[in-house]
Motif scaffolding. Structure first.
Motif, mmCIF file in Angstrom:
data_model
loop_
_atom_site.group_PDB
_atom_site.id
_atom_site.type_symbol
_atom_site.label_atom_id
_atom_site.label_comp_id
_atom_site.label_asym_id
_atom_site.label_seq_id
_atom_site.Cartn_x
_atom_site.Cartn_y
_atom_site.Cartn_z
ATOM 1 N N SER A 159 -8.626 10.378 23.637
ATOM 2 C CA SER A 159 -7.762 10.026 22.504
ATOM 3 C C SER A 159 -7.563 11.188 21.530
ATOM 4 N N ILE A 160 -8.412 12.221 21.622
ATOM 5 C CA ILE A 160 -8.280 13.349 20.683
ATOM 6 C C ILE A 160 -8.160 14.696 21.391
ATOM 7 N N MET A 161 -8.289 14.717 22.715
ATOM 8 C CA MET A 161 -8.262 16.003 23.420
ATOM 9 C C MET A 161 -6.852 16.589 23.428
ATOM 10 N N ILE A 178 -8.901 19.602 26.691
ATOM 11 C CA ILE A 178 -9.952 20.377 26.040
ATOM 12 C C ILE A 178 -10.116 19.837 24.627
ATOM 13 N N VAL A 179 -11.342 19.838 24.132
ATOM 14 C CA VAL A 179 -11.609 19.347 22.787
ATOM 15 C C VAL A 179 -12.425 20.402 22.049
ATOM 16 N N SER A 180 -12.142 20.581 20.774
ATOM 17 C CA SER A 180 -12.848 21.565 19.960
ATOM 18 C C SER A 180 -13.704 20.863 18.920
ATOM 19 N N ASP A 181 -14.583 21.638 18.306
ATOM 20 C CA ASP A 181 -15.402 21.066 17.239
ATOM 21 C C ASP A 181 -14.526 20.584 16.088
ATOM 22 N N ARG A 182 -13.397 21.242 15.879
ATOM 23 C CA ARG A 182 -12.481 20.803 14.823
ATOM 24 C C ARG A 182 -11.864 19.458 15.159
ATOM 25 N N ASP A 183 -11.494 19.278 16.440
ATOM 26 C CA ASP A 183 -10.941 17.985 16.860
ATOM 27 C C ASP A 183 -11.925 16.857 16.574
ATOM 28 N N VAL A 184 -13.190 17.097 16.918
ATOM 29 C CA VAL A 184 -14.221 16.080 16.705
ATOM 30 C C VAL A 184 -14.449 15.861 15.221
ATOM 31 N N ARG A 185 -14.472 16.937 14.471
ATOM 32 C CA ARG A 185 -14.685 16.819 13.027
ATOM 33 C C ARG A 185 -13.551 16.050 12.363
ATOM 34 N N ASP A 186 -12.323 16.354 12.760
ATOM 35 C CA ASP A 186 -11.167 15.662 12.170
ATOM 36 C C ASP A 186 -11.154 14.180 12.539
ATOM 37 N N ALA A 187 -11.677 13.868 13.736
ATOM 38 C CA ALA A 187 -11.680 12.474 14.181
ATOM 39 C C ALA A 187 -12.855 11.684 13.625
ATOM 40 N N SER A 188 -13.860 12.378 13.134
ATOM 41 C CA SER A 188 -15.055 11.696 12.635
ATOM 42 C C SER A 188 -14.728 10.925 11.365
ATOM 43 N N PRO A 189 -15.369 9.787 11.165
ATOM 44 C CA PRO A 189 -15.070 8.945 10.003
ATOM 45 C C PRO A 189 -15.572 9.552 8.694
ATOM 46 N N SER A 190 -14.978 9.122 7.630
ATOM 47 C CA SER A 190 -15.404 9.550 6.299
ATOM 48 C C SER A 190 -16.755 8.926 5.946
ATOM 49 N N ILE A 191 -17.505 9.610 5.106
ATOM 50 C CA ILE A 191 -18.792 9.071 4.661
ATOM 51 C C ILE A 191 -18.601 7.801 3.842
ATOM 52 N N ILE A 235 -16.313 10.104 21.771
ATOM 53 C CA ILE A 235 -16.291 11.166 20.763
ATOM 54 C C ILE A 235 -17.709 11.472 20.300
ATOM 55 N N ALA A 236 -18.532 10.451 20.201
ATOM 56 C CA ALA A 236 -19.927 10.634 19.791
ATOM 57 C C ALA A 236 -20.660 11.549 20.766
ATOM 58 N N LYS A 237 -20.414 11.377 22.063
ATOM 59 C CA LYS A 237 -21.075 12.227 23.053
ATOM 60 C C LYS A 237 -20.603 13.668 22.925
ATOM 61 N N ALA A 238 -19.324 13.863 22.650
ATOM 62 C CA ALA A 238 -18.801 15.212 22.447
ATOM 63 C C ALA A 238 -19.495 15.878 21.275
ATOM 64 N N HIS A 239 -19.662 15.142 20.193
ATOM 65 C CA HIS A 239 -20.336 15.676 19.018
ATOM 66 C C HIS A 239 -21.771 16.081 19.352
ATOM 67 N N GLU A 240 -22.463 15.252 20.113
ATOM 68 C CA GLU A 240 -23.841 15.545 20.495
ATOM 69 C C GLU A 240 -23.931 16.836 21.304
ATOM 70 N N LEU A 241 -23.014 17.006 22.245
ATOM 71 C CA LEU A 241 -23.038 18.199 23.092
ATOM 72 C C LEU A 241 -22.687 19.461 22.314
#
Length: 217
Positions: A77-79, A47-60, A20-26
């Motif tokens: 796991s999120i595509m 297929i994965v979207s920026d929203r998918d990555v954002r929703d999967a990203s951890p809370s601050i 997921i980290a690599k997807a965010h970087e790209l």
């Protein structure tokens, strides 16, 4: 117009086992919103979207260890899967209907089941701008006409007599009246008044411009 004429052939992709980290970087690096997920044979498996990555990203508020664990999960796991796709020879207007009906923003384009490009809602919007002729200097004229065979060349001949090029023509329904249509012309002239006069003299009702008085010679 076919999808292959407007699709992006330089596609950023990921493998299902990428993180997921690599997807965010790209997504950030290439300023894109979607990434097709392909297998070793270049077959689209997700297929994965920026929203998918954002929703999967951890809370601050999550711990550093927790953040790392989540971001290192496989993108599979999120595509979204299975994936709706288009073909290079699909008509753009038919694909636009799919975007609207399915409420999507990106379609991978496949040929012989292999990824060859992507088309986005932005691509469709730009194509609409080109098809309507609004990307060049022109005048906009809307004419109400009876819905009958041969009416388009009949009206277009009036423009031809003035040696004015037509950039684009669209046909719209006239409210809920099946007996009439609206012909929308984009013409390459900044002085449409002579054509407006000719159309009115021929008995056509102008929907736009409809507030310009009949010009006099």
């Amino acid at each position: 117009m076919h999808v292959e004429e407007i699709m992006n052939r330089n596609v950023v992709t990921l493998n299902p086992t990428d993180s997921i980290a690599k997807a965010h970087e790209l997504l950030v690096e290439y300023k894109i919103r979607h990434i097709p997920i392909v297998d070793k044979d270049n077959l689209v498996v997700g297929i994965v979207s920026d929203r998918d990555v954002r929703d999967a990203s951890p809370s601050i508020f999550s711990s550093a260890d927790s953040n790392s664990n989540i971001l290192e999960k496989e993108i599979s796991s999120i595509m979204s899967s299975p994936v709706l796709t288009a073909h290079p020879l699909d008509f753009v207007e038919e694909v636009a209907r799919i975007f609207y009906d399915r409420e999507i923003a990106c379609l991978p384009v496949v040929h012989h089941d292999k990824l060859v490009g992507v088309i986005t809602e932005k691509d469709l919007l730009y194509t609409l701008i080109q098809l309507t002729g609004t990307h060049v200097q022109s005048s906009h004229i809307e004419v109400k006409v009876p819905h009958k065979p041969g009416i388009l060349p009949e009206v277009a001949s009036i423009f031809g007599k003035r040696s004015v090029n037509i950039s684009s023509v669209l046909v719209y329904p006239f409210r809920n009246d099946p007996d009439y249509k609206i012909l929308v012309f984009r013409v390459q002239t900044m002085n449409p008044l002579p054509i407006i006069r000719d159309l009115r003299d021929a008995g056509y009702e102008l929907m736009w411009p409809n507030n310009i008085p009949e010009p006099r010679l």
